[in-house]
Enzyme design. Structure first.
Site, mmCIF file in Angstrom:
data_model
loop_
_atom_site.group_PDB
_atom_site.id
_atom_site.type_symbol
_atom_site.label_atom_id
_atom_site.label_comp_id
_atom_site.label_asym_id
_atom_site.label_seq_id
_atom_site.Cartn_x
_atom_site.Cartn_y
_atom_site.Cartn_z
ATOM 1 N N CYS A 1 0.808 -1.224 0.000
ATOM 2 C CA CYS A 1 0.000 0.000 0.000
ATOM 3 C C CYS A 1 0.843 1.277 0.000
ATOM 4 O O CYS A 1 0.345 2.348 -0.359
ATOM 5 C CB CYS A 1 -0.936 0.007 1.196
ATOM 6 S SG CYS A 1 -1.905 -1.506 1.364
ATOM 7 N N HIS B 1 -9.508 2.203 -2.163
ATOM 8 C CA HIS B 1 -8.087 1.988 -1.883
ATOM 9 C C HIS B 1 -7.448 1.129 -2.974
ATOM 10 O O HIS B 1 -7.265 -0.081 -2.802
ATOM 11 C CB HIS B 1 -7.968 1.322 -0.513
ATOM 12 C CG HIS B 1 -6.581 1.012 -0.056
ATOM 13 N ND1 HIS B 1 -5.442 1.596 -0.591
ATOM 14 C CD2 HIS B 1 -6.136 0.161 0.928
ATOM 15 C CE1 HIS B 1 -4.376 1.122 0.018
ATOM 16 N NE2 HIS B 1 -4.773 0.247 0.941
ATOM 17 N N CYS C 1 -0.134 2.807 6.009
ATOM 18 C CA CYS C 1 0.468 1.534 6.390
ATOM 19 C C CYS C 1 0.624 0.652 5.156
ATOM 20 O O CYS C 1 0.039 0.921 4.107
ATOM 21 C CB CYS C 1 -0.397 0.823 7.427
ATOM 22 S SG CYS C 1 -2.088 0.476 6.872
#
Length: 396
Positions: A88, A352, A382
């Protein structure tokens, strides 16, 4: 060390999983934002020294997706680039790498960001298929979902990131109602930002051609403006019996891309560019894989120490809403005021796209600073297997 300026920043609208952007590959989405930031800055692709793009779910999509995207964007083949996979944090690390390259004097104009088509992520057969199946009795060969395997599962122990976050939520004593309140606020803020036109400056609309004709997607598909805490409370637990995490208080699986154009002071002067912000610095941190939602806090603390600044110096914050837990940790462990955090909504509402989110939250933060006439912003997120990144911007 040289200053690094952001001179253009754009993102695609974020498409729902299996939604309007399903037929756009990661290279297509990346090409779209590459073209958009170059057009915004008014420079040609031949003036670039390098491009760096985050991407995670690349299996089966061919060699070097950023280069595929660059060539689709009509950037000359004499300009090279590379991909970053930090799960990510991929796109944010791409921007950090670009900034470090410029600071070191190894480049003056670098395009950085990330791209991901989660909808086009496929399945795979293991290496056993290559060498032949001698005996399948009692050992069937199953298709493996690459979205889960490469994107959403901790490779160190096989646990899903949702399962790990569920355990962390229990450890911290976060209640279902607290998490749903965070999720509801994300949806409300994103809906308000969309209705108010706050995202118009950052989104590069996409034309979608089908048998029904051509349509333009200019807003994010995942926002649910009618969300309430009560409606979220009706959703069932997603990762554990009687757990606190649901589909409503976790981020959405999404397609999208985002990019920023970074320039040295010399490039700003040479090409008569208009800086939007200065990158003050970036940082990264790692720890126990299952505690990944806590690591943006560590990365942010490292960055604050490096910059000799405190939280009070910053006007706005973005912390990627992988889960509502992420926001509660940022508020309670780091001490960020909710009124300053993800002011236009976050990944729970917007989505996301894992290889792009690090750049997406930077783009959103930059324009939020502009809208509110603020100066300093900090973005963090994160990443799976236990890490986090953070970056600080100063609007100019």
């Amino acid at each position: 060390m040289r200053d690094v300026f952001i001179v253009a920043a754009k993102r695609t609208p974020l498409g729902r999983f299996g939604g309007s952007l399903t037929n756009f590959s990661a290279a297509d989405l990346g090409a779209h934002v590459m073209k958009s930031v170059l057009a915004q800055a008014g420079v040609g692709g031949d003036q670039l020294d390098l491009y760096i793009m985050g991407n995670v779910l690349r299996a089966g999509h061919g060699q070097l997706i950023p280069r595929q995207a660059a060539l689709k964007a009509e950037i000359p083949d004499t300009v090279d680039g590379y991909a970053v996979d930090m799960v990510c944090s991929s796109a944010m690390m791409s921007v950090i790498n670009a900034a470090l390259t410029i600071r070191a004097g190894e480049g003056d104009l670098i395009l950085a960001g990330g791209t991901e088509s989660m909808s086009q992520t496929g399945f795979y057969l293991s290496h056993r298929a290559r060498w032949g199946y001698k005996f399948l009795m009692g050992a069937p060969e199953n298709l493996t979902d690459l979205l889960l395997h490469d994107g959403l599962t901790d490779s160190t122990n096989g646990e899903g990131m949702g399962e790990q976050t569920e355990k962390l939520a229990a450890e911290h004593g976060f209640s279902r109602i607290e998490l749903d309140e965070v999720a509801c606020l994300s949806q409300q803020r994103a809906a308000h930002a969309t209705e108010s036109g706050y995202f118009d400056s950052e989104i590069a609309p996409i034309e979608i051609t089908s048998r029904k004709g051509t349509q333009v997607l200019a807003s994010d598909e995942g926002i649910r403006s009618d969300t309430t805490v009560e409606s979220l409370g009706k959703l069932r637990s997603a990762f554990a019996k009687d757990g606190v995490l649901t589909a409503g208080n976790c981020s959405q699986i999404t397609d999208g891309a985002a990019a920023l154009l970074l320039a040295s002071g010399e490039a700003v002067e040479k090409y008569q560019l208009k800086p939007l912000a200065k990158i003050l610095g970036g940082s990264w941190a790692a720890g126990t894989p299952s505690r990944f939602p806590e690591l943006p806090i560590t990365a942010s603390q490292k960055l604050l120490a490096k910059l000799d600044k405190t939280l009070a110096d910053f006007d706005l914050f973005e912390n990627n809403e992988a889960f509502s837990v992420s926001n509660l940790l940022f508020e309670r462990r780091l001490g960020v005021d909710r009124d300053k955090l993800n002011v236009n909504g976050g990944a729970i509402a917007l989505g996301h796209p894992i290889g792009a989110s690090g750049a997406r939250i930077m783009v959103t933060l930059l324009y939020a600073l502009q809208q509110r006439d603020k100066t300093l912003g900090l973005a963090a997120l994160c990443h799976g297997t236990g890490g986090g990144t953070a970056i600080a911007l100063e609007r100019v």
